[in-house]
Design a protein around this motif. Structure first.
Motif, mmCIF file in Angstrom:
data_model
loop_
_atom_site.group_PDB
_atom_site.id
_atom_site.type_symbol
_atom_site.label_atom_id
_atom_site.label_comp_id
_atom_site.label_asym_id
_atom_site.label_seq_id
_atom_site.Cartn_x
_atom_site.Cartn_y
_atom_site.Cartn_z
ATOM 1 N N PRO A 69 -4.665 -2.792 7.486
ATOM 2 C CA PRO A 69 -4.686 -1.754 8.656
ATOM 3 C C PRO A 69 -4.013 -0.612 7.811
ATOM 4 O O PRO A 69 -4.346 0.428 8.040
ATOM 5 N N TYR A 70 -3.442 -0.958 7.135
ATOM 6 C CA TYR A 70 -2.355 0.782 6.160
ATOM 7 C C TYR A 70 -3.355 1.342 4.991
ATOM 8 O O TYR A 70 -3.111 2.321 4.211
ATOM 9 N N LEU A 71 -4.910 0.394 4.756
ATOM 10 C CA LEU A 71 -5.697 0.576 3.919
ATOM 11 C C LEU A 71 -7.180 0.926 4.272
ATOM 12 O O LEU A 71 -7.417 1.275 3.008
ATOM 13 N N THR A 72 -7.050 0.981 5.395
ATOM 14 C CA THR A 72 -8.148 1.350 5.969
ATOM 15 C C THR A 72 -8.183 2.756 6.443
ATOM 16 O O THR A 72 -9.079 2.651 7.888
ATOM 17 N N GLY A 73 -7.258 3.225 6.950
ATOM 18 C CA GLY A 73 -6.969 4.475 8.013
ATOM 19 C C GLY A 73 -6.746 3.976 9.125
ATOM 20 O O GLY A 73 -7.005 4.727 10.432
ATOM 21 N N GLN A 74 -6.639 2.952 9.547
ATOM 22 C CA GLN A 74 -6.244 2.128 10.712
ATOM 23 C C GLN A 74 -4.555 2.228 11.290
ATOM 24 O O GLN A 74 -4.382 2.813 12.680
ATOM 25 N N LEU A 94 -2.352 8.169 5.712
ATOM 26 C CA LEU A 94 -2.943 7.510 5.439
ATOM 27 C C LEU A 94 -4.526 6.794 4.400
ATOM 28 O O LEU A 94 -4.802 8.027 4.063
ATOM 29 N N VAL A 95 -4.571 6.214 3.201
ATOM 30 C CA VAL A 95 -5.289 6.001 2.537
ATOM 31 C C VAL A 95 -6.525 4.771 3.035
ATOM 32 O O VAL A 95 -6.100 4.047 4.089
ATOM 33 N N ARG A 96 -7.687 5.432 2.791
ATOM 34 C CA ARG A 96 -9.072 5.244 3.471
ATOM 35 C C ARG A 96 -10.231 4.512 2.654
ATOM 36 O O ARG A 96 -10.284 4.851 1.200
ATOM 37 N N LEU A 97 -9.774 3.487 2.441
ATOM 38 C CA LEU A 97 -10.676 1.341 1.351
ATOM 39 C C LEU A 97 -11.478 1.303 1.790
ATOM 40 O O LEU A 97 -12.371 0.250 2.086
ATOM 41 N N SER A 98 -12.301 1.611 4.100
ATOM 42 C CA SER A 98 -12.824 1.266 4.411
ATOM 43 C C SER A 98 -14.259 0.294 3.512
ATOM 44 O O SER A 98 -14.531 1.387 3.252
ATOM 45 N N GLY A 99 -14.663 -0.873 3.629
ATOM 46 C CA GLY A 99 -15.976 -1.914 2.999
ATOM 47 C C GLY A 99 -15.814 -1.582 0.576
ATOM 48 O O GLY A 99 -16.338 -1.876 0.941
ATOM 49 N N ARG A 100 -14.137 -1.463 0.705
ATOM 50 C CA ARG A 100 -13.783 -1.303 -0.868
ATOM 51 C C ARG A 100 -12.554 -2.093 -0.674
ATOM 52 O O ARG A 100 -12.425 -2.870 -1.421
ATOM 53 N N VAL A 101 -12.093 -3.043 0.204
ATOM 54 C CA VAL A 101 -10.994 -3.813 0.362
ATOM 55 C C VAL A 101 -10.862 -4.918 1.092
ATOM 56 O O VAL A 101 -11.293 -4.944 2.180
ATOM 57 N N GLY A 136 0.761 -0.892 0.335
ATOM 58 C CA GLY A 136 0.047 -0.261 -0.349
ATOM 59 C C GLY A 136 0.871 1.425 -0.449
ATOM 60 O O GLY A 136 -0.104 2.477 0.323
ATOM 61 N N HIS A 137 1.623 1.356 -0.621
ATOM 62 C CA HIS A 137 3.041 2.560 -0.934
ATOM 63 C C HIS A 137 2.087 3.320 -1.360
ATOM 64 O O HIS A 137 1.352 3.112 -2.317
ATOM 65 N N PHE A 138 2.821 4.806 -1.478
ATOM 66 C CA PHE A 138 1.455 5.172 -2.300
ATOM 67 C C PHE A 138 2.232 5.521 -3.133
ATOM 68 O O PHE A 138 1.140 5.901 -4.784
ATOM 69 N N ASP A 139 3.463 5.067 -4.002
ATOM 70 C CA ASP A 139 3.042 4.672 -5.989
ATOM 71 C C ASP A 139 2.782 2.868 -6.693
ATOM 72 O O ASP A 139 2.842 3.154 -7.894
ATOM 73 N N HIS A 140 2.091 2.481 -5.308
ATOM 74 C CA HIS A 140 1.445 1.372 -5.317
ATOM 75 C C HIS A 140 -0.235 1.688 -5.829
ATOM 76 O O HIS A 140 -0.912 1.331 -5.822
#
Length: 281
Positions: free
Chosen positions: A115-120, A146-153, A88-92
């Motif tokens: 956790p890194y993709l859902t803002g935790q 943080l990127v927040r993809l809660s409910g979508r990942v 989940g780094h910014f360039d990916h």
């Protein structure tokens, strides 16, 4: 924008532009490496059927380039079955929110990456003081909010399968991030390595711009666990891949790949680990 889908507020445009920007390199009839400025995304699937999957989501502000390339290859109105993230780094994941919005497809990642993709949780900060060139020195300004993809990942199945890519399996290759994965297809020994190793010295401006091929470990400035990174490279070498697409640099294949991976495993501390930096010891 959906409140459950958002980027960090420090999103930016990557300033470096290598000579291969926009290049599409065919590694197999159903496997394309597409370069988006300094990072690669992968189109895995058959253009004849339009049945395909996107691996990784490029840099911030690159959704238009990725969609255009995908529609050129698979046709309009043929979204991917889903998006698989190596990490989940910014360039990916830079265009992930826009791509979800455009295609409405599911996203899969390793459970340790969620956790890194859902803002935790936030990743460890990049280390601009690490050994390396100008890119390493610039890394303090790279996005890390943080990127927040809660409910979508969703988490990938624990058995190593990838539901939308039945011929492939995922391999846990931590070190660069806790939930970093690589993808491997046994029948032709194709490997999508993410940043477990790279084929360009990502800390050097000159080598990034020219894409001078040089096998190395994960980027110095964004790797907090070098012991795990070493074991991950060893795990991938033991697969004996015939071809590899990495997150950064040109694809590599054949004996050049085999010899390069053997050398990287044998001399990992010399070839991959920086001599100094916050996470070295």
């Amino acid at each position: 924008m959906d409140q459950e889908l958002s980027y960090g507020s420090d999103d930016l445009e990557e300033p470096l532009t290598p000579v291969l920007r926009g290049a599409e390199l065919v590694e197999a009839p159903d496997l394309i490496c597409h370069t988006v400025r300094i990072v690669n995304v992968v189109f895995a699937g058959d253009p004849a059927t339009g049945d395909w999957v996107l691996v990784d989501a490029g840099l911030p502000n690159s959704a238009g380039m990725i969609v255009e390339a995908a529609e050129r290859r698979f046709g309009t109105g043929r979204p991917p079955r889903g998006i698989v993230l190596t990490h989940g780094h910014f360039d990916h994941i830079g265009a992930i929110v826009d791509l979800i919005g455009y295609w409405g497809v599911p996203v899969l990642a390793h459970e340790s990456e969620l956790p890194y993709l859902t803002g935790q949780r936030a990743y460890d900060s990049p280390v601009s003081s690490v050994e390396g060139g100008l890119v390493a020195k610039m890394s303090a300004w790279f996005p890390n909010e943080l990127v927040r993809l809660s409910g979508r990942v969703e988490a990938l199945p624990r058995d190593g399968t990838i539901p939308m890519l039945p011929d492939w399996r995922w391999v846990h290759t931590p070190g660069h991030t806790p939930g970093h994965i690589s993808l491997f297809r046994e029948r032709d020994r194709s490997l999508i390595a993410g940043d477990a190793f790279t084929t360009v010295r990502q800390d050097s401006v000159y080598k990034v711009i020219t894409q001078k091929q040089e096998i190395s470990g994960p980027p110095h400035y964004f790797t907090p666990d070098w012991a795990s990174a070493r074991e991950s490279v060893k795990k991938l070498e033991e697969l004996k891949p015939a071809r590899a697409i990495t997150g950064h640099g040109m694809p590599i294949a054949g004996e050049e790949l085999a010899e390069s991976l053997r050398r990287l495993v044998c001399d990992f501390d010399k070839l991959a680990v920086p001599s100094c930096g916050k996470y070295v010891n």
